[in-house]
Structures are given as C-alpha cells and as structure tokens.
Scaffold this active site. Structure first.
Site, PDB file in Angstrom:
ATOM      1  N   CYS A  79       1.565  14.074   9.170  1.00  0.00           N
ATOM      2  CA  CYS A  79       2.150  14.390   7.861  1.00  0.00           C
ATOM      3  C   CYS A  79       2.614  15.839   7.750  1.00  0.00           C
ATOM      4  O   CYS A  79       3.270  16.203   6.777  1.00  0.00           O
ATOM      5  CB  CYS A  79       1.153  14.052   6.756  1.00  0.00           C
ATOM      6  SG  CYS A  79       0.690  12.316   6.788  1.00  0.00           S
ATOM      7  N   HIS A 136       3.270  17.541   0.691  1.00  0.00           N
ATOM      8  CA  HIS A 136       3.249  16.216   1.310  1.00  0.00           C
ATOM      9  C   HIS A 136       2.662  15.229   0.297  1.00  0.00           C
ATOM     10  O   HIS A 136       1.733  15.560  -0.437  1.00  0.00           O
ATOM     11  CB  HIS A 136       2.390  16.264   2.579  1.00  0.00           C
ATOM     12  CG  HIS A 136       2.042  14.910   3.089  1.00  0.00           C
ATOM     13  ND1 HIS A 136       3.003  13.982   3.421  1.00  0.00           N
ATOM     14  CD2 HIS A 136       0.847  14.309   3.297  1.00  0.00           C
ATOM     15  CE1 HIS A 136       2.404  12.878   3.823  1.00  0.00           C
ATOM     16  NE2 HIS A 136       1.097  13.040   3.747  1.00  0.00           N
ATOM     17  N   ASN A 164       3.134   6.961   1.074  1.00  0.00           N
ATOM     18  CA  ASN A 164       3.068   8.039   2.058  1.00  0.00           C
ATOM     19  C   ASN A 164       3.956   7.672   3.247  1.00  0.00           C
ATOM     20  O   ASN A 164       3.617   6.785   4.031  1.00  0.00           O
ATOM     21  CB  ASN A 164       1.606   8.232   2.488  1.00  0.00           C
ATOM     22  CG  ASN A 164       1.440   9.352   3.508  1.00  0.00           C
ATOM     23  OD1 ASN A 164       2.407   9.866   4.051  1.00  0.00           O
ATOM     24  ND2 ASN A 164       0.200   9.721   3.765  1.00  0.00           N
TER      25      ASN A 164
HETATM   26  N1  ACO Z   1      -8.103  -1.988  -3.479  1.00  0.00           N
HETATM   27  C1  ACO Z   1      -9.297  -2.147  -4.057  1.00  0.00           C
HETATM   28  N2  ACO Z   1     -10.387  -1.519  -3.634  1.00  0.00           N
HETATM   29  C2  ACO Z   1     -10.272  -0.711  -2.577  1.00  0.00           C
HETATM   30  C3  ACO Z   1      -9.059  -0.510  -1.914  1.00  0.00           C
HETATM   31  C4  ACO Z   1      -7.933  -1.199  -2.394  1.00  0.00           C
HETATM   32  N3  ACO Z   1      -6.707  -1.069  -1.854  1.00  0.00           N
HETATM   33  N4  ACO Z   1      -9.245   0.360  -0.893  1.00  0.00           N
HETATM   34  C5  ACO Z   1     -10.541   0.684  -0.912  1.00  0.00           C
HETATM   35  N5  ACO Z   1     -11.167   0.047  -1.924  1.00  0.00           N
HETATM   36  C6  ACO Z   1     -12.570   0.094  -2.302  1.00  0.00           C
HETATM   37  C7  ACO Z   1     -13.473   0.497  -1.177  1.00  0.00           C
HETATM   38  O1  ACO Z   1     -13.756  -0.611  -0.345  1.00  0.00           O
HETATM   39  C8  ACO Z   1     -14.681   0.972  -1.931  1.00  0.00           C
HETATM   40  O2  ACO Z   1     -15.445  -0.154  -2.311  1.00  0.00           O
HETATM   41  P1  ACO Z   1     -17.055  -0.087  -2.236  1.00  0.00           P
HETATM   42  O3  ACO Z   1     -17.425   1.008  -3.183  1.00  0.00           O
HETATM   43  O4  ACO Z   1     -17.426  -1.453  -2.662  1.00  0.00           O
HETATM   44  O5  ACO Z   1     -17.360   0.241  -0.814  1.00  0.00           O
HETATM   45  C9  ACO Z   1     -14.091   1.572  -3.198  1.00  0.00           C
HETATM   46  O6  ACO Z   1     -12.753   1.079  -3.292  1.00  0.00           O
HETATM   47  C10 ACO Z   1     -14.041   3.081  -3.189  1.00  0.00           C
HETATM   48  O7  ACO Z   1     -13.529   3.486  -1.938  1.00  0.00           O
HETATM   49  P2  ACO Z   1     -13.262   4.996  -1.617  1.00  0.00           P
HETATM   50  O8  ACO Z   1     -12.810   5.118  -0.205  1.00  0.00           O
HETATM   51  O9  ACO Z   1     -14.438   5.805  -2.070  1.00  0.00           O
HETATM   52  O10 ACO Z   1     -12.053   5.260  -2.620  1.00  0.00           O
HETATM   53  P3  ACO Z   1     -11.326   6.609  -2.898  1.00  0.00           P
HETATM   54  O11 ACO Z   1     -11.350   6.877  -4.313  1.00  0.00           O
HETATM   55  O12 ACO Z   1     -11.745   7.679  -1.931  1.00  0.00           O
HETATM   56  O13 ACO Z   1      -9.825   6.232  -2.547  1.00  0.00           O
HETATM   57  C11 ACO Z   1      -8.225   6.515  -0.797  1.00  0.00           C
HETATM   58  C12 ACO Z   1      -9.485   5.805  -1.242  1.00  0.00           C
HETATM   59  C13 ACO Z   1      -7.107   6.165  -1.742  1.00  0.00           C
HETATM   60  C14 ACO Z   1      -7.877   6.055   0.610  1.00  0.00           C
HETATM   61  C15 ACO Z   1      -8.467   8.040  -0.817  1.00  0.00           C
HETATM   62  O14 ACO Z   1      -9.663   8.365  -0.151  1.00  0.00           O
HETATM   63  C16 ACO Z   1      -7.346   8.806  -0.198  1.00  0.00           C
HETATM   64  O15 ACO Z   1      -6.234   8.792  -0.667  1.00  0.00           O
HETATM   65  N6  ACO Z   1      -7.627   9.566   0.842  1.00  0.00           N
HETATM   66  C17 ACO Z   1      -6.612  10.368   1.473  1.00  0.00           C
HETATM   67  C18 ACO Z   1      -6.109   9.609   2.602  1.00  0.00           C
HETATM   68  C19 ACO Z   1      -4.641   9.712   2.857  1.00  0.00           C
HETATM   69  O16 ACO Z   1      -3.820   9.760   2.006  1.00  0.00           O
HETATM   70  N7  ACO Z   1      -4.297   9.697   4.135  1.00  0.00           N
HETATM   71  C20 ACO Z   1      -2.972   9.619   4.528  1.00  0.00           C
HETATM   72  C21 ACO Z   1      -2.557  10.470   5.616  1.00  0.00           C
HETATM   73  S1  ACO Z   1      -3.277  12.026   5.701  1.00  0.00           S
HETATM   74  C22 ACO Z   1      -2.588  12.896   4.626  1.00  0.00           C
HETATM   75  O17 ACO Z   1      -1.508  12.578   4.311  1.00  0.00           O
HETATM   76  C23 ACO Z   1      -3.272  14.044   4.050  1.00  0.00           C
END
Ligand code: ACO
Length: 326
Positions: free
Chosen positions: A109, A251, A281
């Site tokens: 990214c 980004h 993304n």
């Molecule tokens: N729909 C419903 N529930 C979901 C989904 C979904 N699509 N995805 C995950 N969950 C659930 C998980 O299973 C978890 O359930 P549990 O509590 O029963 O285990 C719950 O939601 C919470 O999961 P978390 O991972 O704690 O959710 P969070 O609020 O952290 O959001 C996310 C997850 C959106 C991936 C976030 O961590 C994020 O955006 N991280 C950055 C990652 C990113 O963007 N990477 C891309 C490339 S790197 C970069 O660009 C910087």
C-alpha cells in the site's frame, strides 16, 4: 513535479450486499467497521497491466506528451500479471513507450508514495525528463472470497501520474519525502505461498496459502501510529504545522484509520479526502484515486500544499510533501 494524473477502475461493482450473499457479513458491519460500500472488480482475463495501461495512456495525454517522451516507468503493485516479466515491461509494450526503461516496485500500500519519491529523484538528478508512475492492483486475484475478515476490504484499480522537472513558470513541486520499512511486521499481512519459499503445489492450494492473510488489529494500530508519526516528521522538518496543509491524502485502508490518524494530527476533516466508500482498498491505487476525486470535486487546486501518507504490508511507510501543479 506531478504534471498530470489519471485513474481507471474496471466497470463491474461488488456491493456490501453482494458480500452478504457470499460470506457471513452485513452491509452495516462493513460500512461501520471500514467505511466501504462498494468496490470495483475486474472480469476474468483482465490483469494489472490492463488497468495500468488505461490510466497511463490518459496521464501521458493529459501531460501533453506522447508515450515516446517517457524515459522511465515505475509500476507499484503486489499483483503483477505474472512473476515475470515485470508489469512495467507489459505496460511499456502496451502503451508503446519505446524509449523507456522501468521496473516494478513492491511496497504494497506504500507503492505509490515510494514510486513518486523514486521517480522524483531520477528527475531531480537530471537523468530523465519524464517518468511515468503507475499504482495498480488487481487485489481480487489474491483475495480469499471465503474469508470474511479480508475479502470485504479490497478492490481493483489503477492510477498514473507523470513526474517531470518543474519549469520556471510551474508552481508544482515535490518538496520532501520520508520512508521507512519495518520487516518485523511481515507476518501481520502477507501472502504465504507462490514465491520461492513455498512454490505453488497442490498442498499450498489446498491450504489456501495463495491468498492475503492478515492480523487486522495489528495492522490497524500500526497504520494509525505510523501515519501520524511520519506525517508529523515531514511537516516539522519543513517548518509546517498540520493546519498549513490544504489537503491530506492518506492511503485508503479503513475510514477509521484515516480518521484516527488525522484526529491525532489535528487536521480538519474538510482537508482530508476519504473515498474508500466507493473503491475499498485498492492497494497501490488508493492515493491516485483519492487525488483524482479531490481534483474532480474541486478540493485540490493548483498551488495547494498536499501531504501523501501511506502504510502497507512489510510493513512499509511513506510520506510525500508536494505542491500541486495544475
Ligand atoms: N463481517 C462481520 N463480522 C466480521 C467481519 C465481516 N466482514 N470480519 C470480521 N468480523 C468479525 C470477527 O470475526 C470478529 O468476531 P469475533 O469477535 O466473534 O471473533 C469481530 O468481527 C471483530 O473482529 P476484529 O478483527 O476485532 O474487527 P475490527 O474492528 O478490528 O475490524 C478490520 C477488522 C476491518 C479488518 C480492521 O482490523 C482493519 O481494517 N484493519 C486494518 C487492515 C487493513 O486495512 N489492511 C489492509 C492493507 S494494510 C494497509 O492498508 C494499512
């Protein structure tokens, strides 16, 4: 300076409701946790070089140049058409840039900020007149559409800019940059198989190792911290305050990452562009797609002071301070 900009996304759109029919998720969860409503996805047979070509041809035309004027092509991507030849070679051939050399740049990214810096140094040294920077990814080619925690996040797209030396009458300038890598963050976001460590085999396919694996919370926290840190460092070095910026272009990985980082920096939200809602993304393409929306929406004008910032897999971190030139 950045002399021109163009972007391209494939026409097909996948909405959050489409995902709700594929995995256990809802439109509300995706929108609330990420800010994404829809993303563009290629049809089978369309590759990164195809998206990159569309953006590149328009960027060169908008710069008032022809492909033969391009000296250097840098394609930022983690989804090359194939392991080799590099996508820069494929784009060079598709657009007919007969005098260019080039290479791919793999910084996930952060590829666009890294590539703009690299191009501007090649121009600044006097070695070249015009460099084409392409940020393009077909993330749908490495996404596991059975993994709800990653599949909803990504989309496909491309952006291209022409970087040229600024003339006396040009206000555009690339003013400063800062980049970092932190390889300790590798296991938080990676594609385990397909390289020399784990070449493709029936086993790697059965284990679904040719897809993006991510520890979302680790990436989230690192992205917020580093976006703020690197932005502050570049601004302070140039005697600037966050409020001096006309536009902050991060980004686009998650709306909450951008809002947390810019909140800590104290940048007014009117100066922050967030367009993740429509594209998800797109990895190397998010920053040019955001710049394009800013230009089209009248939020980015000639002479504006702009900070680009990125965090990506690796981890890779980047910031580029520039004055917009057109
Ligand atoms: N729909 C419903 N529930 C979901 C989904 C979904 N699509 N995805 C995950 N969950 C659930 C998980 O299973 C978890 O359930 P549990 O509590 O029963 O285990 C719950 O939601 C919470 O999961 P978390 O991972 O704690 O959710 P969070 O609020 O952290 O959001 C996310 C997850 C959106 C991936 C976030 O961590 C994020 O955006 N991280 C950055 C990652 C990113 O963007 N990477 C891309 C490339 S790197 C970069 O660009 C910087």
């Amino acid at each position: 300076m950045i002399r021109s900009l163009a972007t391209y996304v494939p026409p097909r759109v996948l909405t959050n409701d489409d995902f709700a029919r594929m995995v256990d998720t809802t439109n509300e969860w995706i929108l609330q946790r990420t800010g994404i409503r829809e993303r563009h996805i290629v049809d089978a047979g369309v590759a990164t070089s195809d998206l990159g070509k569309e953006a590149a041809v328009r960027a060169i035309e908008r710069a008032g140049l022809t492909p033969d004027d391009i000296d250097l092509i840098i394609v930022g991507t983690v989804t090359p058409d194939m392991m080799f030849p590099c996508t820069a070679c494929l784009v060079q051939n598709k657009i007919g840039a007969h005098h260019a050399w080039g290479f791919d740049l793999n910084a996930a990214c952060s590829a666009f900020t890294y590539a703009v810096t690299t191009a501007s140094q090649m121009i600044g040294s006097g070695a070249h007149d015009h460099a084409l920077v392409v940020g393009a990814d077909v993330m749908s080619s490495i996404i596991d559409y059975k993994d709800r925690s990653t599949c909803v996040l990504f989309g496909d797209g491309a952006g291209a800019v022409v970087v040229s030396a600024a003339g006396e009458d040009d206000v555009g300038r690339i003013l400063d940059f800062e980049h970092e890598i932190d390889g300790a963050g590798g296991p938080a976001l990676y594609m385990p198989a397909g390289g020399s460590l784990r070449p493709p085999s029936h086993q790697t396919i059965d284990l679904r190792l040719h897809y993006v694996k991510q520890d979302g919370q680790t990436v989230f926290k690192f992205a917020v911290r580093k976006t703020e840190e690197i932005s502050r460092r570049v601004l302070e070095r140039n005697g600037l305050k966050p409020s001096d910026l006309d536009l902050f272009v991060s980004h686009q990985a998650n709306r909450r990452i951008i809002q947390s980082a810019t909140g800590k920096l104290g940048i007014d939200e009117s100066k922050v562009i967030i367009n993740i809602e429509r594209f998800g993304n797109t990895t190397a393409a998010t920053i040019p797609l955001a710049l394009n929306d800013a230009v089209c929406g009248g939020r980015l004008k000639k002479g504006d002071l702009v900070l680009l910032a990125s965090v990506g897999a690796g981890f890779t971190v980047g910031a580029v301070l520039l004055r917009w030139g057109f």
